[in-house]
Design an enzyme around this catalytic site. Structure first.
Site: not given
Lengths: 593, 162
Positions: A286, A289, A312, A332, A371, A374, A379, A516
């Protein structure tokens, strides 16, 4: 200040005008029982629909009992919070609520943490007189990848609605229908999975009953651990270590990193690793980038998109995919640490230990319910096999440890395994709002200026304000950094970007208030921001105590690039560590007449 | 979470957007917007609620919450001649339940349903403010007072051939 004097249970108290009876009583140390009421004082959010009537009190001169959570004090008011009339009314109200509530407490996921159960204990309910005659509402359970809605257990407190609409501005849940049919649901009572839900889990975190719970992955993890043909490895997110102890009665703010590693090893995980390792990797990707886009911008490239947004947080990714699909090229492309860990574990590490991909099970311990979703995204699968097999919340891990008859408090401190347990101070602070961008700044500064950063702490990036702006001096180049936590705050920054009003070069966004540490999978903090502050302080303490505090100095990361990935943003890194986003907005299609 | 596509005719979409615009796309006017939309389209299907949500910049869950809270709003198309039986207190004690049963029997419809041919739909309402005429039945805008169960068939026959 306008003060009002009143008497509560024979005691005089003076409070500001506009205070509720509930809060005035609290000043006297009288804790009136509540159910629907929720005070997230750290976030200036109050849920007081006054609907459940558990908090009723007797006010002299008033015919009816008054709901104390939503009745303001008056001069000279005389209030009784525990007269026999009040106690009987509260119990009757509770009996009515229980008449339409399943009686399966023994096997309910919320058992032991249920506020309705606590009230039944407190108010001495010994029988439920109306259950045979009353109508019972029945709803189909709604299973999504992260959250289960069991609306038979909904008591219509509407706390979830407040979180979903007022705090997060996600708008997935709203009270629908009337009477027995009334329930909090997505539009058209569609499955949560079809709605705009981001799975941030803040609804789960405030639900007083078992109506909203996370999908329980512990049985699957136990099965994997019991299977001798599987190599089972685990990664633990930074925020977990700062909160897990609370589930074992420890004070908030205690770090249990070592004890947690010990517990996981005793549970039978073959390798106990740290998501922090992957957080350092995230910074490499990141950060590169960010510098790439920044350099192009400084060279006058008009096509480059700034600000760059962090990626994230899966709740945040879901949010912009559903609500800001016109801006999906701004964040990102770096995967989250959880997914970077999974991708490296099932390639580099699997090869290293000579285990086939399908025989390696990757479990993550996360402060988060999003999560779970996710980890199930297409993907992040190879031929149907996910990079991360199961994601447990902090609360689920606590259950697992308790099932194994262990207590975090009495376990010895142990280290993570090598190599994917090596991490820096920069990665630890990923768990708190401002931490990801601070970690990125530490690395980006040194790479960009080619100078050594003398002071690694960036105090201007820290704090719990919902939206923060800070400037960081990159050797003469002033970088504008924005930070938002809570999706309602994120929305404000996004609308500025959309309107072309944003001056930021980089923005960090975390879906949950506090980041978090306040995740939807953490031990419940009941909106007490002092708990969030203690958890944040714990993470900064762990950062402070680390020998290495910049991600690019992590030797295990250097070795990973040298032996496997090449350089940040290399083709291999792109393939394994980056992702793409897609619009999930509802489309209104015009038909010709 | 996954997005989905809804379809609406262009003319309907334009009409609906104009309705929203006539209330300045103000979220506080949601009920008025829905009221107007229902008077134009006859009912409020999911597609219409999606568009209203988008135009007023509020969540569709909220729009649906309001639509399902007020019994006036309906997500099913009403019949050409919507029949409403008042089951408010005064009508109820004067036998509205028996009148309702007779309508259900003759039309073979449950409350909230619309006939296959789209001619009649059946619903209940609470008090039209004509308690002196209890029990009251409304067909469209027309009011029938002091209705007894044996008059039900006659009322329905009035709409024969219309």
């Amino acid at each position: 200040m306008n003060l009002v004097k009143l008497t509560i249970d024979g005691q005089q108290v003076e409070v500001e005008k506009g205070t509720t009876i509930y809060k005035a009583a609290k000043q006297l140390g009288i804790d009136i029982p509540v159910l629907c009421y929720m005070d997230l004082h750290g976030m200036n959010i109050e849920n007081k629909p006054g609907g459940c009537r558990i908090c009723v009190v007797e006010v002299e001169g008033r015919r009816n009992l008054a709901p104390s959570c939503s009745t303001n004090v008056d001069e000279g008011m005389v209030v009784r919070t525990s007269s026999m009339r009040v106690i009987n009314a509260r119990r009757t109200v509770l009996e009515f609520i229980l008449s339409d509530h399943p009686k399966e407490c023994l096997s309910c996921a919320k058992s032991g943490h249920c506020e309705l159960q606590d009230l039944a204990v407190k108010l001495g309910v010994r029988e439920i007189p109306y259950q045979d005659t009353a109508e019972m509402s029945t709803y189909q359970k709604d299973y999504s990848p992260s959250i289960i809605r069991d609306m038979d257990k909904c008591v219509m407190c509407r706390r979830c609605e407040t979180m979903c609409n007022d705090v997060q501005t996600v708008g997935a849940l709203f009270a629908v229908n009337r009477g027995f049919e009334a329930v909090v649901a997505p539009a058209f009572e569609m499955d949560l999975q079809k709605s705009t839900c981001t799975y941030c889990g803040q609804c789960v975190a405030v639900c007083p009953t078992g109506a909203l719970t996370e999908v329980d992955h512990t049985p699957s993890v136990i099965r994997a651990l019991a299977d001798p043909s599987k190599t089972v490895i685990v990664q633990t997110a930074p925020a977990v270590r700062a909160a897990l102890g609370e589930e074992f009665g420890m004070e908030p703010g205690n770090l249990v990193t070592g004890q947690m590693a010990a517990a996981l090893r005793r549970l039978g995980f073959n390798f106990v690793f740290d998501t922090d390792f992957a957080a350092d990797l995230t910074i490499m990707e990141e950060g590169t980038e960010l510098l790439g886009r920044l350099t192009k911008h400084l060279e006058g490239d008009k096509n480059v998109k700034l600000p760059i947004l962090t990626s994230c947080c899966p709740g945040w990714v879901n949010f912009f995919e559903a609500q800001f699909p016109d801006m999906i090229d701004i964040p990102s492309t770096a995967r989250s640490p959880q997914q970077m860990f999974g991708a490296i574990a099932k390639t580099y590490f699997a090869d290293k230990i000579g285990v086939k991909r399908e025989d390696l099970v990757v479990v993550s311990i996360m402060p988060c319910v999003a999560k779970k979703y996710e980890s199930e995204r297409d993907e992040f699968k190879v031929d149907g096999n996910p990079d991360v097999d199961f994601a447990l919340t902090t609360r689920e891990l606590a259950h697992l440890i308790k099932q194994a008859n262990m207590d975090i408090k009495t376990l010895p401190e142990e280290d993570f395994d090598s190599p994917m347990g090596e991490s820096t101070g920069a990665s630890v602070i990923f768990g708190v709002t401002g931490g990801v961008i601070e970690a990125a700044t530490r690395t980006a500064y040194e790479v960009f200026t080619k100078k050594k950063l003398e002071k690694v702490e960036f105090q201007q990036l820290r704090g719990l304000e919902g939206i923060r702006a800070a400037k960081v001096d990159f050797n003469g180049l002033e970088l504008n950094i924005g930070i938002a936590h809570g999706l309602g705050n994120a929305r404000k920054l996004l609308e500025d970007i959309r309107a072309g009003k944003s001056e930021f070069h980089a923005i960090e966004i975390m879906a949950c208030p506090g980041g978090c540490i306040g995740g939807g999978g953490q031990p419940l903090h009941h909106g007490d921001s002092s708990i969030l502050k203690k958890r944040a302080a714990a993470l900064y303490r762990e950062d402070d105590g680390k020998a290495i505090r910049k991600s690019h100095e992590n030797p295990a990361i250097a070795e990973l690039y040298e032996k496997f990935l090449g350089t940040p943003m290399s083709e291999k890194a792109h393939h394994l560590l980056h992702t793409h986003y897609a619009s999930k907005q509802t489309v209104i299609h015009e038909k010709e007449d | 979470m996954s997005g989905y596509t809804i379809e609406l005719k262009k003319t309907d979409l334009d009409t609906l957007r104009d309705v929203c615009k006539s209330f300045n796309n103000d979220p506080g006017e949601l009920i008025n917007v829905l009221h107007k939309a229902q008077s134009i389209f006859g009912y409020l299907p999911a597609e219409i609620q999606e568009v209203v949500a988008k135009e007023l910049n509020i969540s569709v869950a909220k729009v649906y919450g309001v639509v399902t809270f007020y019994s006036f709003f309906t997500m099913k198309p009403k019949g050409k001649f919507p029949i409403s039986i008042c089951t408010g207190t005064a009508c109820y004690v004067r036998g509205a339940d028996k009148v309702l049963e007779e309508f259900k029997r003759v039309l073979k419809l449950e409350v909230g349903e619309t006939a296959q041919d789209g001619k009649f739909s059946l619903s209940c309402l609470r008090c039209v403010g004509a308690c002196g005429l209890a029990p009251v039945v409304m067909v469209g805008e027309k009011t029938y007072g002091r209705v007894s169960p044996d008059e039900v068939r006659k009322i329905i026959e009035e709409y024969d051939g219309l």
